[in-house]
Motif scaffolding. Structure first.
Motif, mmCIF file in Angstrom:
data_model
loop_
_atom_site.group_PDB
_atom_site.id
_atom_site.type_symbol
_atom_site.label_atom_id
_atom_site.label_comp_id
_atom_site.label_asym_id
_atom_site.label_seq_id
_atom_site.Cartn_x
_atom_site.Cartn_y
_atom_site.Cartn_z
ATOM 1 N N GLY A 12 14.359 -69.041 -43.333
ATOM 2 C CA GLY A 12 15.636 -69.621 -42.003
ATOM 3 C C GLY A 12 17.072 -69.827 -41.684
ATOM 4 N N ALA A 13 16.612 -71.609 -42.181
ATOM 5 C CA ALA A 13 17.584 -72.095 -42.086
ATOM 6 C C ALA A 13 18.148 -71.697 -43.139
ATOM 7 C CB ALA A 13 17.149 -73.744 -41.710
ATOM 8 N N ALA A 14 17.867 -72.013 -44.352
ATOM 9 C CA ALA A 14 19.455 -71.659 -45.284
ATOM 10 C C ALA A 14 19.297 -70.243 -45.224
ATOM 11 C CB ALA A 14 17.872 -71.868 -46.605
ATOM 12 N N LEU A 15 18.699 -68.826 -44.754
ATOM 13 C CA LEU A 15 19.791 -67.606 -45.315
ATOM 14 C C LEU A 15 20.908 -67.764 -43.556
ATOM 15 C CD1 LEU A 15 16.378 -65.587 -44.852
ATOM 16 C CD2 LEU A 15 18.358 -65.535 -46.638
ATOM 17 N N ALA A 16 19.957 -68.629 -43.410
ATOM 18 C CA ALA A 16 21.598 -68.749 -41.485
ATOM 19 C C ALA A 16 22.807 -69.829 -41.737
ATOM 20 C CB ALA A 16 20.568 -69.578 -40.237
ATOM 21 N N ARG A 17 22.623 -70.285 -43.318
ATOM 22 C CA ARG A 17 23.809 -71.791 -43.474
ATOM 23 C C ARG A 17 24.885 -69.642 -44.416
ATOM 24 N NH1 ARG A 17 19.758 -75.205 -44.080
ATOM 25 N NH2 ARG A 17 19.111 -75.075 -45.590
ATOM 26 N N ALA A 18 23.619 -69.267 -45.465
ATOM 27 C CA ALA A 18 23.981 -67.954 -46.360
ATOM 28 C C ALA A 18 24.767 -66.814 -45.673
ATOM 29 C CB ALA A 18 22.988 -67.754 -46.930
ATOM 30 N N GLY A 19 24.848 -67.490 -43.832
ATOM 31 C CA GLY A 19 26.014 -65.934 -42.623
ATOM 32 C C GLY A 19 25.216 -64.748 -42.923
ATOM 33 N N TYR A 20 23.651 -65.439 -42.867
ATOM 34 C CA TYR A 20 22.523 -63.628 -42.147
ATOM 35 C C TYR A 20 21.877 -64.314 -41.524
ATOM 36 C CZ TYR A 20 22.854 -62.380 -47.615
ATOM 37 O OH TYR A 20 23.679 -61.972 -49.171
ATOM 38 N N ALA A 21 21.592 -63.189 -40.682
ATOM 39 C CA ALA A 21 20.390 -63.272 -38.740
ATOM 40 C C ALA A 21 19.161 -63.285 -40.132
ATOM 41 C CB ALA A 21 20.950 -62.074 -38.320
ATOM 42 N N VAL A 22 18.063 -63.800 -39.173
ATOM 43 C CA VAL A 22 16.861 -63.311 -39.585
ATOM 44 C C VAL A 22 16.333 -62.423 -38.656
ATOM 45 C CG1 VAL A 22 14.921 -65.217 -39.997
ATOM 46 C CG2 VAL A 22 16.657 -65.160 -41.153
ATOM 47 N N ILE A 23 15.337 -61.133 -39.302
ATOM 48 C CA ILE A 23 15.228 -60.156 -38.491
ATOM 49 C C ILE A 23 13.294 -60.732 -38.935
ATOM 50 C CG2 ILE A 23 14.736 -57.546 -38.150
ATOM 51 C CD1 ILE A 23 17.082 -57.478 -39.086
ATOM 52 N N THR A 24 12.104 -61.355 -38.188
ATOM 53 C CA THR A 24 11.302 -60.665 -37.748
ATOM 54 C C THR A 24 10.197 -60.103 -37.307
ATOM 55 O OG1 THR A 24 10.580 -63.000 -36.082
ATOM 56 C CG2 THR A 24 11.646 -63.493 -38.743
ATOM 57 N N GLY A 25 8.715 -60.271 -37.156
ATOM 58 C CA GLY A 25 8.293 -59.434 -35.710
ATOM 59 C C GLY A 25 8.411 -59.895 -34.790
ATOM 60 N N GLY A 26 8.481 -61.021 -34.621
ATOM 61 C CA GLY A 26 8.978 -62.159 -33.576
ATOM 62 C C GLY A 26 7.857 -62.734 -33.255
ATOM 63 N N GLY A 27 6.569 -62.960 -33.701
ATOM 64 C CA GLY A 27 5.475 -63.063 -32.876
ATOM 65 C C GLY A 27 5.337 -64.762 -33.297
ATOM 66 N N PRO A 28 4.359 -65.622 -33.425
ATOM 67 C CA PRO A 28 3.611 -66.763 -33.777
ATOM 68 C C PRO A 28 4.182 -66.785 -35.865
ATOM 69 C CG PRO A 28 1.946 -65.455 -32.852
ATOM 70 C CD PRO A 28 2.726 -64.676 -32.889
ATOM 71 N N GLY A 29 3.274 -68.271 -35.611
ATOM 72 C CA GLY A 29 3.065 -68.751 -37.578
ATOM 73 C C GLY A 29 4.284 -68.762 -37.992
ATOM 74 N N ILE A 30 4.419 -67.687 -39.627
ATOM 75 C CA ILE A 30 5.414 -67.610 -39.827
ATOM 76 C C ILE A 30 6.622 -67.399 -39.606
ATOM 77 C CG2 ILE A 30 6.318 -66.622 -42.102
ATOM 78 C CD1 ILE A 30 4.860 -69.103 -43.023
ATOM 79 N N MET A 31 6.331 -66.245 -38.613
ATOM 80 C CA MET A 31 7.581 -65.354 -38.230
ATOM 81 C C MET A 31 8.362 -66.346 -36.764
ATOM 82 S SD MET A 31 5.856 -61.764 -36.554
ATOM 83 C CE MET A 31 3.992 -62.666 -36.666
ATOM 84 N N GLU A 32 7.685 -66.677 -35.943
ATOM 85 C CA GLU A 32 8.043 -67.821 -35.502
ATOM 86 C C GLU A 32 8.870 -69.108 -36.196
ATOM 87 O OE1 GLU A 32 5.674 -70.199 -32.363
ATOM 88 O OE2 GLU A 32 5.885 -71.957 -33.438
ATOM 89 N N ALA A 33 8.383 -69.737 -37.789
ATOM 90 C CA ALA A 33 9.106 -70.995 -38.513
ATOM 91 C C ALA A 33 10.082 -70.088 -38.792
ATOM 92 C CB ALA A 33 8.279 -70.657 -39.610
ATOM 93 N N ALA A 34 10.469 -68.910 -38.833
ATOM 94 C CA ALA A 34 11.914 -68.397 -39.772
ATOM 95 C C ALA A 34 12.774 -68.191 -38.877
ATOM 96 C CB ALA A 34 11.222 -66.792 -40.620
ATOM 97 N N ASN A 35 12.108 -67.456 -37.388
ATOM 98 C CA ASN A 35 13.116 -67.703 -36.547
ATOM 99 C C ASN A 35 13.630 -69.194 -35.812
ATOM 100 O OD1 ASN A 35 11.240 -65.309 -34.896
ATOM 101 N ND2 ASN A 35 13.301 -64.666 -36.030
ATOM 102 N N ARG A 36 12.324 -70.294 -36.086
ATOM 103 C CA ARG A 36 13.264 -71.334 -35.613
ATOM 104 C C ARG A 36 14.066 -71.451 -36.370
ATOM 105 N NH1 ARG A 36 9.030 -76.171 -34.350
ATOM 106 N NH2 ARG A 36 10.064 -77.803 -34.382
ATOM 107 N N GLY A 37 13.464 -71.904 -37.952
ATOM 108 C CA GLY A 37 14.719 -72.587 -38.944
ATOM 109 C C GLY A 37 16.517 -71.859 -38.731
#
Length: 257
Positions: free
Chosen positions: A98-123
């Motif tokens: 999630g952090a790497a994609l943000a630094r490259a200029g991308y938004a991150v879309i997930t299902g908004g739930g816990p687990g991996i989704m939360e991790a990507a949103n958080r990063g």
């Protein structure tokens, strides 16, 4: 129309949904979901005839999703298990992605739930990117994770899936279960059949995904149910930076056309 069978046709629903941490409940003790009622053919005749009225609710979900997401920046959809604990290595990988994609200029879309989704949103959020969560009404998963900056709630899976595809430049799958596999193969079918502009489908974690890809290369391919070029639609990598490189390469190819 009144009664629990018809409430979901008329009840207003906000654009953003509850962002409290997801809590897990016993599905047997909860009422049915909107998707379940739509797909259940059992019941009295008045319920069967009400299905046509559901078109208005479905239309509203599409209109809402298009309106809310229309102006987000270029984005990548990330899938993965809701069951992954914060102390699991896959959670750390999701945050790094999630952090790497943000630094490259991308938004991150997930299902908004816990687990991996939360991790990507958080990063993504912690790196200053736009973190998007597309929630779904489920009996065992309530609310969006607290790292979602822009959240949209859906009652119907098919409306939500359209948003995952429409606003993404790539799909990235981390280890996940049936939901992740469902999204993965739906994405592959859409790319294979040309229903969406061809974009990368990346599997992050060869130790987890290697067996599935090997099965596709042997059993499925040997049975003649897929072609060699279908297997080539999948990128299997182990490095977050390699994911970003694949996404960036394809994005710039499309821009230059």
């Amino acid at each position: 129309m009144t009664g629990s069978h018809f409430d979901d046709l008329t009840t207003p629903r906000p654009t953003t949904i509850d962002k409290r941490p997801a809590e897990h409940k016993d599905p047997a003790r909860l009422s049915s979901t909107t998707d379940q009622r739509l797909l259940d053919s059992r019941g009295p005749a008045d319920w069967v005839h009400s299905d046509a009225w559901r078109v208005q609710r479905i239309q509203a979900e599409f209109v809402e999703g298009f309106s809310v997401l229309a102006e987000i920046p270029r984005a990548v959809t990330v899938f993965g298990s809701a069951r992954t604990a914060p102390d699991h290595p896959d959670y750390a990988t999701g945050m790094a992605l999630g952090a790497a994609l943000a630094r490259a200029g991308y938004a991150v879309i997930t299902g908004g739930g816990p687990g991996i989704m939360e991790a990507a949103n958080r990063g993504c959020s912690e790196a200053g990117g736009m973190s998007v969560g597309l929630g779904i009404e489920l009996p065992f998963e309530q609310g969006l994770n607290p790292w979602v900056d822009l959240g949209v709630g859906f009652r119907y899976f098919f409306a939500r899936k359209t948003m995952f595809v429409k606003y993404a430049q790539a799909f990235v799958c981390l280890p996940g279960g049936f939901g992740t596999l469902d999204e993965l193969f739906e994405a592959l079918v859409l790319v294979q059949t040309g229903k969406v502009t061809r974009f990368p489908v990346v599997l992050l974690g060869s130790a987890y995904w290697g067996g599935l890809v090997e099965w596709l290369k042997t059993s499925a391919l040997e049975h003649g149910v897929i072609s060699p070029k279908d297997v080539d639609l999948i990128h299997v990598v182990d490095d977050v930076e390699e994911v970003v490189a694949i996404v960036e390469q394809r994005f710039h190819e499309l821009v230059e056309k």
